[in-house]
Design an enzyme around this catalytic site. Structure first.
Site, PDB file in Angstrom:
ATOM      1  N   ASP A   1       0.391  -0.663  12.790  1.00 11.34           N
ATOM      2  CA  ASP A   1       1.176  -1.679  12.509  1.00 11.34           C
ATOM      3  C   ASP A   1       1.538  -2.407  13.484  1.00 11.34           C
ATOM      4  OD1 ASP A   1       0.883  -0.368   9.750  1.00 11.34           O
ATOM      5  OD2 ASP A   1       2.740  -0.041   9.859  1.00 11.34           O
TER       6      ASP A   1
ATOM      7  N   GLY B   1       0.642  -1.362  -0.413  1.00 17.08           N
ATOM      8  CA  GLY B   1       0.015  -0.317  -0.076  1.00 17.08           C
ATOM      9  C   GLY B   1       0.446   1.524  -0.048  1.00 17.08           C
TER      10      GLY B   1
ATOM     11  N   ARG C   1       1.023  -9.870   9.130  1.00 15.08           N
ATOM     12  CA  ARG C   1       1.296  -9.436  10.513  1.00 15.08           C
ATOM     13  C   ARG C   1       0.799 -10.174  11.172  1.00 15.08           C
ATOM     14  NH1 ARG C   1       5.180  -5.144  10.209  1.00 15.08           N
ATOM     15  NH2 ARG C   1       5.465  -3.389   8.678  1.00 15.08           N
TER      16      ARG C   1
HETATM   17  C1  S3P Z   1       2.730   3.337   6.458  1.00 12.68           C
HETATM   18  C2  S3P Z   1       1.956   4.411   7.297  1.00 12.68           C
HETATM   19  C3  S3P Z   1       0.990   3.927   7.783  1.00 12.68           C
HETATM   20  C4  S3P Z   1       1.142   2.309   8.262  1.00 12.68           C
HETATM   21  C5  S3P Z   1       2.377   1.202   6.535  1.00 12.68           C
HETATM   22  C6  S3P Z   1       2.891   2.172   6.140  1.00 12.68           C
HETATM   23  C7  S3P Z   1       3.782   4.418   5.552  1.00 12.68           C
HETATM   24  O1  S3P Z   1      -0.149   3.172   6.625  1.00 12.68           O
HETATM   25  O2  S3P Z   1      -0.086   1.279   8.215  1.00 12.68           O
HETATM   26  O3  S3P Z   1       2.115  -0.093   7.286  1.00 12.68           O
HETATM   27  O4  S3P Z   1       4.758   4.058   5.310  1.00 12.68           O
HETATM   28  O5  S3P Z   1       3.663   5.555   5.335  1.00 12.68           O
HETATM   29  P1  S3P Z   1      -1.821   4.493   6.807  1.00 12.68           P
HETATM   30  O6  S3P Z   1      -0.777   5.250   6.248  1.00 12.68           O
HETATM   31  O7  S3P Z   1      -2.572   4.004   5.764  1.00 12.68           O
HETATM   32  O8  S3P Z   1      -1.829   3.964   7.811  1.00 12.68           O
END
Ligand code: S3P
Length: 433
Positions: free
Chosen positions: A316, A95, A388
């Site tokens: 996380d 993501g 996770r």
């Molecule tokens: C991340 C932000 C978080 C986290 C992801 C990594 C990042 O997501 O859950 O594993 O590197 O900016 P969200 O911004 O959707 O909360």
């Protein structure tokens, strides 16, 4: 690795490093590629997610040399030097790659398409597309607001002031990266403070970013200058060992050189509130990021109401925090954590289901969970292809009354390829097949 079988451990011992921070590794590739000159990286996370970002920039013509375990030399092409990729940019499970890249791609002259795996294809992308279109970007998703994302190049971007509806470092970072290409100021207002690695690293690359409380802003039109980055160990990977050593009698382990940036240490604060025996040693600042060795010893945890202001700072780590709560004395209540429902899996549902299978009194709520700690039984649980969730249940098996079998563990490789090796070295009874 398809399944893991975790059983009773007599104690965890040792001093070791967990792999490099995933968030910082992604950003090192992105900003190193967009910088002028060479960026040297050490401690880079050689795992599927960060490698997906690396491959995407290679496909856009960036020369990235892999010099050895965790060491890279990125020959930056400057903010306007990326080339049109000859194929879709496939970012697997990541993501972070998709959301941050969408901001960078929105500022390019060429068209591009971002795709991902089965889990990523279901995750919400309107959260980045809506503000990007306000900036003038032309990015399309499916009707459901999911990927593939088609980015039409050449649309001029203008700075906006954007009040984010959710606490998300990915959305904030996407907009700051698009802001590099926008005319004027891009200002992002966060409802809760989230990880600030993008802001810190941009400053390291010589780019000015202003932070005032929960408001972050950047001006377009500058340049980034190559630098050296030493990626610290990932506190999100260390978290599994912090809980593991807390719940397993006769444990004393030290995790070396872990990133302890204040926007990431919610896990430590939450475990300390639960009564954990955790100490930070050798604290120092490396390349703008705070690092420390973390020593943790066994203790009896107690249930707490997790303060909502710690949720984004430990986002996380909730799968393994729920495991800590299952072993704690008394009740743990988590609220304000609805973002967990849109992670690699719906982490509220997948953890509640798995814990119930193990005989734990765990009730999912719309925005969190209520867990009454007590005996954890053995059993067979699903990871739902979420790294996770798989590792959290491996921790749960250390003190359960029977072994815990966890199915579909392949995705552990997205963030922590040597998890089984490190875990067994320090005393987990963990078999992988
Ligand atoms: C991340 C932000 C978080 C986290 C992801 C990594 C990042 O997501 O859950 O594993 O590197 O900016 P969200 O911004 O959707 O909360």
């Amino acid at each position: 690795m398809n399944t893991m079988l975790s059983s009773l451990s007599q104690g965890l011992k040792g001093q070791f490093r967990v792999p490099g921070d995933k968030s910082i590794s992604h950003r090192a590739i992105m900003l190193g590629s967009l910088a002028e000159g060479v960026t040297q990286v050490s401690g880079f996370l050689e795992a599927e997610d960060a490698l997906a970002t690396l491959k995407a920039f290679q496909l856009m013509g960036v020369d990235i040399e892999r010099l050895g375990e965790g060491r890279l030399r990125i020959n930056g092409v400057g903010l306007h030097g990326l080339k049109a990729p000859q194929e879709d940019l496939y970012v697997g499970n990541s993501g972070t790659s998709m959301r941050l890249l969408s901001g960078i791609l929105a500022g390019q002259k060429f068209d591009s398409t971002l795709t991902g795996d089965h889990s990523l294809t279901k995750r919400p992308m309107r959260r980045v597309l809506d503000p990007l279109s306000l900036m003038g970007a032309a990015v399309e998703s499916t009707d459901a607001g999911t990927s593939p994302l088609k980015v039409h190049g050449g649309a001029p971007l203008r700075g906006i002031q954007y009040k984010m509806p959710m606490g998300s470092a990915q959305v904030k970072s996407c907009l700051l990266l698009a802001g590099l290409y926008a005319e004027g100021t891009t200002e992002v207002i966060e409802p809760a403070i989230t990880r600030d690695h993008t802001e810190r690293m941009l400053k390291g690359f010589g780019y000015s970013v202003k932070t005032e409380g929960n408001v972050v802003s950047i001006e377009g039109g500058g340049t980034l200058k190559g630098m050296s980055i030493d990626v610290p160990g990932d506190i999100s990977s260390a978290a599994f060992f912090l809980v593991a050593a807390s719940i397993t009698p006769n444990s004393d382990i030290t995790l070396q050189h872990v990133g302890v940036n204040a926007t990431r240490t919610g896990i430590i604060d939450i475990l300390l509130k639960m009564g954990a025996d955790i100490q930070l040693l050798n604290e120092k600042v490396v390349g703008g990021e705070k690092v420390a060795d973390i020593r943790v010893k066994s203790c009896q945890l107690k249930g707490i109401e997790v303060p909502e202001n710690l949720v984004a700072l430990a986002i996380d780590e909730f799968p393994v925090i729920f495991v800590a709560a299952a072993y704690a004395e008394g009740q743990t209540i988590v609220t304000g954590a609805e973002e967990l429902r849109v992670k690699e899996s719906d982490r509220i549902q997948t953890m509640a289901d798995g814990l119930q299978t193990l005989g734990v009194d765990a009730q999912a709520t719309a925005d969190g969970m209520i867990i009454n700690g007590g005996a954890v039984q053995g059993g067979e649980v699903e990871s739902f292809d979420d790294h996770r969730i798989a590792m959290a249940f491996a921790v749960a098996g250390l003190q359960s009354r029977g072994a815990i079998k966890i199915n579909n563990c392949e995705n552990v490789a997205t963030s922590f390829p040597n998890f089984v090796e490190l875990a067994t070295q320090c005393g987990f009874e963990l078999a992988a097949k």
